[in-house]
Design a protein around this motif. Structure first.
Motif, PDB file in Angstrom:
ATOM      1  N   ILE A 205       0.834  -1.200   0.000  1.00  0.00           N
ATOM      2  CA  ILE A 205       0.000   0.000   0.000  1.00  0.00           C
ATOM      3  C   ILE A 205       0.870   1.251   0.000  1.00  0.00           C
ATOM      4  CG2 ILE A 205      -1.626   1.338   1.415  1.00  0.00           C
ATOM      5  CD1 ILE A 205      -2.826  -1.367   2.301  1.00  0.00           C
ATOM      6  N   SER A 206       1.952   1.209   0.759  1.00  0.00           N
ATOM      7  CA  SER A 206       2.836   2.369   0.866  1.00  0.00           C
ATOM      8  C   SER A 206       3.587   2.647  -0.426  1.00  0.00           C
ATOM      9  CB  SER A 206       3.831   2.152   2.007  1.00  0.00           C
ATOM     10  OG  SER A 206       4.743   3.221   2.099  1.00  0.00           O
ATOM     11  N   THR A 207       4.019   1.606  -1.140  1.00  0.00           N
ATOM     12  CA  THR A 207       4.905   1.794  -2.293  1.00  0.00           C
ATOM     13  C   THR A 207       4.213   1.656  -3.648  1.00  0.00           C
ATOM     14  OG1 THR A 207       5.529  -0.549  -2.239  1.00  0.00           O
ATOM     15  CG2 THR A 207       6.903   0.992  -0.990  1.00  0.00           C
ATOM     16  N   SER A 208       3.066   0.963  -3.698  1.00  0.00           N
ATOM     17  CA  SER A 208       2.476   0.632  -5.003  1.00  0.00           C
ATOM     18  C   SER A 208       1.062   1.151  -5.221  1.00  0.00           C
ATOM     19  CB  SER A 208       2.469  -0.894  -5.197  1.00  0.00           C
ATOM     20  OG  SER A 208       3.783  -1.419  -5.135  1.00  0.00           O
ATOM     21  N   LEU A 209       0.324   1.421  -4.161  1.00  0.00           N
ATOM     22  CA  LEU A 209      -1.086   1.794  -4.322  1.00  0.00           C
ATOM     23  C   LEU A 209      -1.213   3.277  -4.644  1.00  0.00           C
ATOM     24  CD1 LEU A 209      -4.086   1.049  -4.175  1.00  0.00           C
ATOM     25  CD2 LEU A 209      -4.009   1.560  -1.722  1.00  0.00           C
ATOM     26  N   GLN A 210      -1.856   3.580  -5.761  1.00  0.00           N
ATOM     27  CA  GLN A 210      -2.134   4.967  -6.106  1.00  0.00           C
ATOM     28  C   GLN A 210      -3.468   5.034  -6.835  1.00  0.00           C
ATOM     29  OE1 GLN A 210       0.671   6.549  -9.003  1.00  0.00           O
ATOM     30  NE2 GLN A 210       1.358   4.478  -9.515  1.00  0.00           N
ATOM     31  N   TYR A 211      -4.079   6.202  -6.778  1.00  0.00           N
ATOM     32  CA  TYR A 211      -5.434   6.348  -7.303  1.00  0.00           C
ATOM     33  C   TYR A 211      -5.522   7.416  -8.394  1.00  0.00           C
ATOM     34  CZ  TYR A 211      -6.965   3.518  -3.339  1.00  0.00           C
ATOM     35  OH  TYR A 211      -7.155   2.493  -2.442  1.00  0.00           O
ATOM     36  N   ASN A 212      -4.488   7.549  -9.195  1.00  0.00           N
ATOM     37  CA  ASN A 212      -4.513   8.552 -10.260  1.00  0.00           C
ATOM     38  C   ASN A 212      -4.766   7.933 -11.630  1.00  0.00           C
ATOM     39  OD1 ASN A 212      -2.102   7.239 -10.514  1.00  0.00           O
ATOM     40  ND2 ASN A 212      -0.806   9.070 -10.467  1.00  0.00           N
ATOM     41  N   GLN A 213      -5.324   6.713 -11.664  1.00  0.00           N
ATOM     42  CA  GLN A 213      -5.556   6.052 -12.947  1.00  0.00           C
ATOM     43  C   GLN A 213      -6.685   6.739 -13.716  1.00  0.00           C
ATOM     44  OE1 GLN A 213      -5.455   4.550  -9.928  1.00  0.00           O
ATOM     45  NE2 GLN A 213      -4.809   2.417 -10.064  1.00  0.00           N
ATOM     46  N   ASP A 214      -6.485   6.889 -15.001  1.00  0.00           N
ATOM     47  CA  ASP A 214      -7.501   7.493 -15.872  1.00  0.00           C
ATOM     48  C   ASP A 214      -8.498   6.414 -16.270  1.00  0.00           C
ATOM     49  OD1 ASP A 214      -8.908   9.224 -17.440  1.00  0.00           O
ATOM     50  OD2 ASP A 214      -7.487   9.189 -19.116  1.00  0.00           O
ATOM     51  N   HIS A 215      -9.344   6.042 -15.311  1.00  0.00           N
ATOM     52  CA  HIS A 215     -10.273   4.940 -15.536  1.00  0.00           C
ATOM     53  C   HIS A 215     -11.472   5.118 -14.613  1.00  0.00           C
ATOM     54  CE1 HIS A 215     -11.769   0.877 -16.242  1.00  0.00           C
ATOM     55  NE2 HIS A 215     -10.830   0.719 -17.165  1.00  0.00           N
ATOM     56  N   ALA A 267     -11.129   9.375  -1.224  1.00  0.00           N
ATOM     57  CA  ALA A 267     -12.422  10.015  -0.961  1.00  0.00           C
ATOM     58  C   ALA A 267     -12.575  11.291  -1.778  1.00  0.00           C
ATOM     59  CB  ALA A 267     -12.558  10.314   0.533  1.00  0.00           C
ATOM     60  N   ASP A 268     -11.513  12.075  -1.885  1.00  0.00           N
ATOM     61  CA  ASP A 268     -11.590  13.310  -2.669  1.00  0.00           C
ATOM     62  C   ASP A 268     -11.896  13.017  -4.134  1.00  0.00           C
ATOM     63  OD1 ASP A 268     -11.093  14.808  -0.430  1.00  0.00           O
ATOM     64  OD2 ASP A 268      -8.960  15.096  -0.845  1.00  0.00           O
ATOM     65  N   ARG A 269     -11.356  11.929  -4.638  1.00  0.00           N
ATOM     66  CA  ARG A 269     -11.624  11.555  -6.030  1.00  0.00           C
ATOM     67  C   ARG A 269     -13.065  11.055  -6.199  1.00  0.00           C
ATOM     68  NH1 ARG A 269      -6.593  11.085  -8.689  1.00  0.00           N
ATOM     69  NH2 ARG A 269      -4.831  11.242  -7.224  1.00  0.00           N
ATOM     70  N   LEU A 287     -11.313   8.033 -11.688  1.00  0.00           N
ATOM     71  CA  LEU A 287     -10.419   8.286 -10.567  1.00  0.00           C
ATOM     72  C   LEU A 287      -9.472   9.450 -10.822  1.00  0.00           C
ATOM     73  CD1 LEU A 287      -9.360   4.744  -9.282  1.00  0.00           C
ATOM     74  CD2 LEU A 287     -10.804   6.422  -8.132  1.00  0.00           C
ATOM     75  N   ASN A 288      -9.016   9.606 -12.043  1.00  0.00           N
ATOM     76  CA  ASN A 288      -8.027  10.637 -12.337  1.00  0.00           C
ATOM     77  C   ASN A 288      -8.643  12.028 -12.370  1.00  0.00           C
ATOM     78  OD1 ASN A 288      -5.282  11.427 -13.127  1.00  0.00           O
ATOM     79  ND2 ASN A 288      -6.200  11.923 -15.101  1.00  0.00           N
ATOM     80  N   THR A 289      -9.833  12.137 -12.969  1.00  0.00           N
ATOM     81  CA  THR A 289     -10.459  13.450 -13.146  1.00  0.00           C
ATOM     82  C   THR A 289     -11.522  13.754 -12.100  1.00  0.00           C
ATOM     83  OG1 THR A 289     -12.190  12.567 -14.608  1.00  0.00           O
ATOM     84  CG2 THR A 289     -10.103  13.247 -15.633  1.00  0.00           C
ATOM     85  N   SER A 290     -11.928  12.747 -11.325  1.00  0.00           N
ATOM     86  CA  SER A 290     -13.022  12.886 -10.358  1.00  0.00           C
ATOM     87  C   SER A 290     -14.329  13.261 -11.056  1.00  0.00           C
ATOM     88  CB  SER A 290     -12.684  13.919  -9.285  1.00  0.00           C
ATOM     89  OG  SER A 290     -13.614  13.880  -8.229  1.00  0.00           O
TER      90      SER A 290
END
Length: 691
Positions: A205-215, A267-269, A287-290
Motif C-alpha cells: 500500500i505504501s509503495t504501489s497503491l495509487q489512485y490517479n488512474q484514468d479509468h 475520498a476526494d476523487r 479516478l483521475n479526473t473525479s
C-alpha cells in the motif's frame, strides 16, 4: 498441478493448536486471552455498557495533523539526500529485477495448506467425536483457512485485483490495479493478529497503491471496499495496537497516517460522483479526473442500494478529518430519497441522479435494494442513536416489509422474504437472493441496538414490536439455513425459490400486527425447527427449489454475517453450530489442491502428498464434486472468513455495542455527532402505512 478438492476420505486429524495472545490496550477482557477474542470457556453474555456509553470518547482527528506533509521532529540532516538516493537505487534494482525475485516464500517448514488438507479428511467424523466444543480451536481453523488463502494469493497473484486459484491466473480490474484484494482483506488480517501478513500488505500500500488512474470505477464498490477497508485499518491499527502490531502504525510514528492519507486521496476523487443535479451520486467515477459517470444501462439510473450505502464511510471520513463536505454529500442522498415518499418505506431499486426520482416499481431486498435498508439502522447506530430520523425510516420500512414482502411457505411454514417486481399492488415472487440473508441479523441488531437480548428486554423501550422483530429474525435465519441444507454440498445457491400456496399466507394474515390488534406476541408461536421425520423424510425440502441457472455459490458472507449477529445478540449456541457446519462445507468443497513439495514438513503426517492452495467460488453447489468458477472473491477474505472468525470469538471482541460494520464487514467505531457533523435535514412528516 491444481484442481478442486474432491469429497475427502477419512483419516486422522492433527490436534488443533491455540496460541495465546496479548489483550489490546484498553480492552476490558474477562480472561487473559479475551482481548483477542479468545476465552477459556464458551462466551457468555455480560452486560458491558458503562465503559463506552457513559462518556463521549473523542475519535482521533486527522485534520489536526499535517495534511499530506511528512512529519519531522528534528532539523533536516545533510546526509538525508544521500540516504534518499540510496533508497531510490534499491527500489530501482528491485523494480527491474522483480521477475527474478520470488514474490512469496512459505515461512519455516510448517505447511498450513497440507495440514488443513489432512484435517479436512476428518470432517465427517469430527463432530460426532467431540465431547467438548473448543471454540478457540475452531476459530484457529478459520485463521488457518485465511492464511492458506492469503499465501496462495501472495504466491500467484500478488498486487493483482483478481485471483483464479485453480488456473493460477491473475489480472487487474484497471491498469495499475486498485488493491482490491489487499485493501479489502487488510482489517481481517489485523483482527486475526497476522502481523507478517499485515506488514507485507502495508508495504505494498505504501509503495504501489495509487489512485490517479484514468479509468472509471464503481462509486459504491470502491467506497465500501477500498475506502471502507482503509478507514477500518486506520481505526484498528491505532485503537487496538496489540492486534498485528507494526511500529509504523503506532500513534506518533512517521507512518501512522498511511491509511488515512490513502483514504483521503481516494475520498476526494470519489466526491466527484456526487456532483449531480439532485445529489444522487452517479454509478461510476473517473479516478483521475473525479468526473462522475452515469450508468451505461438502466437509462442512466443509479442503483438505489448503491447510492444509499456510502454514508457510513463518508460520515466516518468526515469525523476523522473534520471535513463536513463528506458528511453533507452523503447525507443529502438520504434526504432526496426520503423526499420521494416511497409507499410504506419500500423503495424501488433504481433512482435517477438527474432528478432524484425513482425509476420503475421493482421492490426487493436482494441485489440493488438490500443495503439501503441496512444503512438506515446502521447510520442510527453509528452516531450513537442520536439521529432518530434513520431509526424512524428503518421502523417504517420494517412495517412495509412485514406487510408486503413476508409470507410463509406452503407446507413447512418457512418464512419467505419475497419480491414485488411489478410493484406493491402486483403479485409476490417467492424468490430469495442469498444477499437477502443479511436481514435476519440486521433486524436483530435493530431490535436490540447490538445489546444482548437478555439486557435489551429489560429496557424501558422494549415492546411487542421489538419482540416480533426477534421472532422474524429467528425465522428468516432458519430459512436462510435451509438454503444451505438443501444442496448436496451444504453450500447455498445464489438464488432460492420457495413454494407458496395458491393464496400466499402473508405475515399480516398469520400474525396480525400487535400494535393494531392489541394482542400480545408470544414466542411460542415459532414454527418447528428443520429436521427429519422418523422415516428419514424431510418434508420441508418440498418447499425449497433451486433453478439450474441459480446453483452457483460465490463464497458470499450474508448468512454467516447474520449468524454472527444472531449468536452475539441471543447467545444461542445453535447459531455457532450452524456456522461451523457451513465452514466445514466451504473447506470440503471449495478447496483447490496442489501437490505438496516433499521437503515441506507436516507434523504427524509424513505421507501427505497434497495441500490446499486456496479456495474458489462454485458454478454448481448442488453436485458432488461441485464444479468451480475458478475465482476467489475478494469478500471471501474480507467478509466471509472474518465473520466466521468473529462468530467463534468471544462476544466482546470487536463488540457490537461499540462498533458498526459497513456492508463490506469493515468495522467502524460508534461516535457522537457534533458541530456540522450531524443530521442536516428533517422529514416533512412521518408517513403512515397506506392501505
Amino acid at each position: 498441478m491444481s484442481f478442486q478438492a474432491p469429497y475427502p476420505p477419512s483419516s486422522l486429524s492433527p490436534s488443533p493448536q491455540n496460541p495465546g495472545r496479548l489483550s489490546p490496550a484498553g480492552y476490558n477482557s474477562r480472561s487473559g486471552l479475551a482481548g483477542l477474542g479468545l476465552s477459556s470457556t464458551t462466551a457468555g453474555l455480560p452486560n458491558k455498557l458503562g465503559t463506552f456509553f457513559e462518556q463521549d470518547r473523542p475519535l482521533p482527528m486527522y485534520k489536526d495533523k499535517p495534511h499530506f506533509a511528512p512529519r519531522r521532529t528534528a532539523p533536516r540532516k545533510k546526509w538525508r539526500p544521500l540516504l534518499a538516493l540510496l533508497g531510490l537505487s534499491i527500489i530501482a534494482y528491485f523494480f527491474y529485477n522483480q521477475p527474478n525475485i520470488p514474490r512469496w516464500q512459505r515461512s519455516g517448514g510448517y505447511d498450513k495448506g497440507a495440514a488443513l488438507w489432512n484435517w479436512m479428511q476428518t470432517l465427517d467424523d469430527s463432530s460426532a467425536s467431540e465431547k467438548h466444543v473448543d471454540w478457540n480451536a475452531r476459530r484457529e481453523k478459520v485463521r488457518e483457512a485465511f492464511q492458506v488463502s492469503w499465501e496462495g494469493y501472495e504466491k500467484e497473484a500478488w498486487g493483482f485485483d483478481q485471483y483464479n486459484p485453480v488456473s493460477g491466473r491473475n489480472k487487474n480490474m484497471i491498469e495499475g490495479g486498485m488493491g482490491w484484494i489487499i485493501v479489502d482483506s487488510l482489517d481481517t488480517m489485523i483482527i486475526m493478529n497476522l502481523t507478517s501478513e499485515v506488514r507485507h500488505a502495508r508495504q505494498w500500500i505504501s509503495t504501489s497503491l495509487q489512485y490517479n488512474q484514468d479509468h472509471d470505477v464503481s462509486t459504491f464498490e470502491t467506497t465500501i471496499r477500498m475506502l471502507g477497508g482503509l478507514l477500518s485499518a486506520h481505526y484498528l491499527s491505532t485503537q487496538y495496537p496489540n492486534l498485528a502490531p507494526i511500529k509504523e502504525d503506532d500513534v506518533g510514528a512517521s507512518g501512522e497516517d498511511l491509511y488515512i492519507e490513502k483514504a483521503t486521496d481516494l475520498a476526494d476523487r470519489l466526491m466527484g460522483a456526487f456532483e449531480t443535479h439532485s445529489g444522487i451520486p452517479y454509478a461510476s467515477v473517473n479516478l483521475n479526473t473525479s468526473q462522475g459517470i452515469k450508468s451505461h444501462s438502466d437509462g442512466g439510473a443509479s442503483s438505489t442500494a448503491e447510492a444509499t450505502s456510502v454514508q457510513l464511510e463518508f460520515k466516518y471520513m468526515a469525523k476523522l478529518t473534520g471535513e463536513a463536505e463528506y458528511w453533507k454529500a452523503a447525507e443529502r442522498v438520504m434526504e432526496v430519497v426520503d423526499q420521494q415518499e416511497a409507499q410504506d418505506g419500500l423503495v424501488p431499486i433504481y433512482i435517477h441522479p438527474d432528478n432524484g426520482e425513482f425509476k420503475g416499481n421493482n421492490i426487493r431486498l436482494g441485489s440493488r435494494g438490500d443495503s439501503y435498508y441496512e444503512y438506515l439502522i446502521k447510520q442510527y447506530l453509528q452516531t450513537s442513536q442520536e439521529e432518530p430520523v434513520y431509526k424512524e425510516m428503518w421502523d417504517e420500512s420494517l412495517r412495509g416489509i412485514r406487510k408486503h414482502l413476508i409470507a410463509f411457505s406452503k407446507d413447512a411454514n418457512l418464512m419467505v422474504l419475497g419480491e414485488r417486481p411489478a410493484g406493491l399492488k402486483k403479485s409476490l415472487s417467492p424468490k430469495m437472493d442469498h444477499l437477502v440473508c443479511f436481514m435476519p441479523g440486521t433486524i436483530a441488531l435493530g431490535a436490540t441496538s447490538g445489546l444482548p437480548l437478555s439486557v435489551a428486554r429489560k429496557s424501558a423501550s422494549w415492546n411487542q414490536q421489538r419482540e416480533e422483530e426477534i421472532f422474524i429474525s429467528r425465522e428468516l435465519m432458519k430459512s436462510c439455513w435451509a438454503t444451505y441444507l438443501n444442496t448436496k454440498t451444504g453450500l447455498a445457491p445464489e438464488i432460492t425459490h420457495f413454494v407458496l400456496g395458491d393464496e400466499p399466507v402473508m405475515m399480516e394474515d398469520k400474525y396480525p400486527e400487535p400494535s393494531k390488534s392489541g394482542s400480545t406476541f408470544e414466542m411460542t408461536s415459532i414454527s418447528q425447527p428443520l429436521g427429519s421425520l422418523p422415516d428419514g423424510s424431510e418434508p420441508w425440502r418440498k418447499d425449497v427449489t433451486v433453478k439450474s441457472n441459480d446453483r452457483h455459490n460465490l463464497q458470499r458472507p450474508e448468512t454467516i454475517e447474520s449468524l454472527f449477529y444472531m449468536y452475539r445478540i441471543t447467545g444461542d449456541d445453535m447459531y455457532r453450530e450452524w456456522g461451523w457446519e457451513m465452514f466445514k462445507s466451504f473447506i470440503k468443497y471449495t478447496s483447490v489442491l496442489e501437490e505438496k513439495p516433499p521437503a515441506i514438513a507436516v507434523p504427524g503426517s509424513a505421507g501427505t502428498t497434497w495441500r490446499i492452495k486456496g479456495f474458489t467460488s462454485l458454478s454448481n453447489a448442488d453436485i458432488i464434486p461441485p464444479t468451480t468458477r475458478d475465482n476467489m472473491e475478494s469478500f471471501w477474505m474480507a467478509e466471509t472468513l472474518k465473520y466466521f472468525y468473529l462468530l467463534f470469538s468471544d462476544r466482546d471482541f470487536i463488540s457490537l455495542e461499540e462498533h458498526v460494520f459497513n456492508t463490506e464487514a469493515h468495522p467502524f467505531p460508534r461516535f457522537k455527532p457534533s458541530g456540522d457533523l450531524k443530521t442536516g435535514w428533517q422529514r416533512k412528516t412521518s408517513r403512515k402505512a397506506e392501505n
